[in-house]
Write an enzyme that holds these catalytic residues in place. Sequence first.
Site, mmCIF file in Angstrom:
data_model
loop_
_atom_site.group_PDB
_atom_site.id
_atom_site.type_symbol
_atom_site.label_atom_id
_atom_site.label_comp_id
_atom_site.label_asym_id
_atom_site.label_seq_id
_atom_site.Cartn_x
_atom_site.Cartn_y
_atom_site.Cartn_z
ATOM 1 N N ILE A 175 0.921 -1.314 0.003
ATOM 2 C CA ILE A 175 0.044 -0.253 -0.396
ATOM 3 C C ILE A 175 0.921 1.298 -0.042
ATOM 4 C CG2 ILE A 175 -2.200 1.687 1.414
ATOM 5 C CD1 ILE A 175 -2.890 -1.191 2.479
ATOM 6 N N GLY A 213 7.674 3.822 3.690
ATOM 7 C CA GLY A 213 8.193 5.155 4.312
ATOM 8 C C GLY A 213 9.693 4.817 5.210
ATOM 9 N N MET A 245 10.407 4.702 8.527
ATOM 10 C CA MET A 245 9.921 3.326 9.466
ATOM 11 C C MET A 245 9.267 2.260 8.615
ATOM 12 S SD MET A 245 7.782 5.803 12.345
ATOM 13 C CE MET A 245 7.863 4.405 13.258
ATOM 14 N N ASP A 274 -0.641 12.905 17.153
ATOM 15 C CA ASP A 274 -0.046 13.510 16.039
ATOM 16 C C ASP A 274 -1.504 13.784 15.091
ATOM 17 O OD1 ASP A 274 1.281 14.512 14.025
ATOM 18 O OD2 ASP A 274 1.716 12.611 13.691
#
Length: 441
Positions: A19, A22, A24, A135
């Site tokens: 999908i 990044g 991480m 966040d």
Amino acid sequence: MALERGDTVLGRYVVDYLIGSGGMGQVYAAMHATLGHRVAVKVLAYEADPVLRSRFEQEAQLMAKVRHNNVVSVIDYGTLDDGSPCIVMEFVDGIPLELLLEREGPQHWALATAAVLGVLGGLDAIHAASVVHRDLKPSNVILVGGSMEQPKLIDFGIAKSSSSIPSRGNITRCGVLIGTPAYMSPEQLVGMPVDHRADLYAAALIWCELVTGRVPFETGEFSDLLRRVREPAPVPVAPPGMGEVPDAVSDVILAALSVDPADRPPDGRAFAARLRTAMRVSIPGGITAGSASDAPVSPSSRPRRPTTRPPTGYAAPTATIPAPPMPTAGYRFLVAAVLPPSRLALAAERQWLNERVGELGRGFSLGAQVWMALQNGVGPEAQARRDGEALVADLKARYGPTVKSAMTLVDAAFTLTAAQLSGARPLPPALKDLLDPLIRG
């Protein structure tokens, strides 16, 4: 560990496709080998440091506490063969709110309200589980089927249990801000303790961005972003052709954007209730999440507050500063100081400054760190100088001898306006000359 199509995760989830990825790790679409339902598998890179691995595990634990239509559900947790941890989550077929903004730009305020009502429902659920997201931003809100009326909260990687947030809740061991500055509450920006009301602030920022195309105080400069620590949020203004935002609705949003958390709604449920009430006042028949596209939209029947409507998406501040006495001669002191933003964020500290100035003068904020006082009355030069020097001495005594401050005398004609203090108009030369050495130094 990079996964390929057909790989099996935790013995029962078969990978279909990637999908996204990044720094991480990656997120994959997968299918349950036996039950056949689709899931999302989030994998953290094996080489991630222990702090990130700990946060990743915490994300799974916190998300597993919540079951709500507006929050993505965690199904499983474990490690891959190489030791990389992974979270198995509900698969959400939709698009990030951030992508919708990029593609379509500002939305009608009624649709924005429907989306935020769903966000608040999700926040209320996670807060009831003693979780603070910390966040919340458009990229962490997925619109199921692309519908503004069906948002889901995702990515709890830096969420915290509200019972375990330390006194400086958004600072890591290295003193780095945790979160995305553009969507941080004032208390997050200055490293103060945070609770669920920081998430409510972020939800109001998302509403503003949906309606205007950008968040308040967005300039690209972090120093300008810190203005939200001391300044009230500007009135949101919809683009031409999108319909004026009713006063009742913008008043609720502005309350949620209060600098002091105590002035915001107490929780997500109360915030949502106030929005629904405002919508009932503003739209015949009202509005609820899930019905925004069918709601008849009309301007508020109440008289609008007078505003200037610039193309930036926010109205100029409407508050005015009472005009000082204008005798023909005499002097007043003008004091400016760069004070610790973490102290200025405290209500008790602001109260001390107001009390110290008292009848002698008036205090103003020019940003997160710059505080200024102007004497009210006009008197002899010697008296004005003594009063200003006494105030400077008090500031040094309270904040330490290294506090940066300066004082000058101004004549009877010196004035300040709200537009000057907000940055909409140039500062008077006397104040600019006082501030420039402090800020540069």
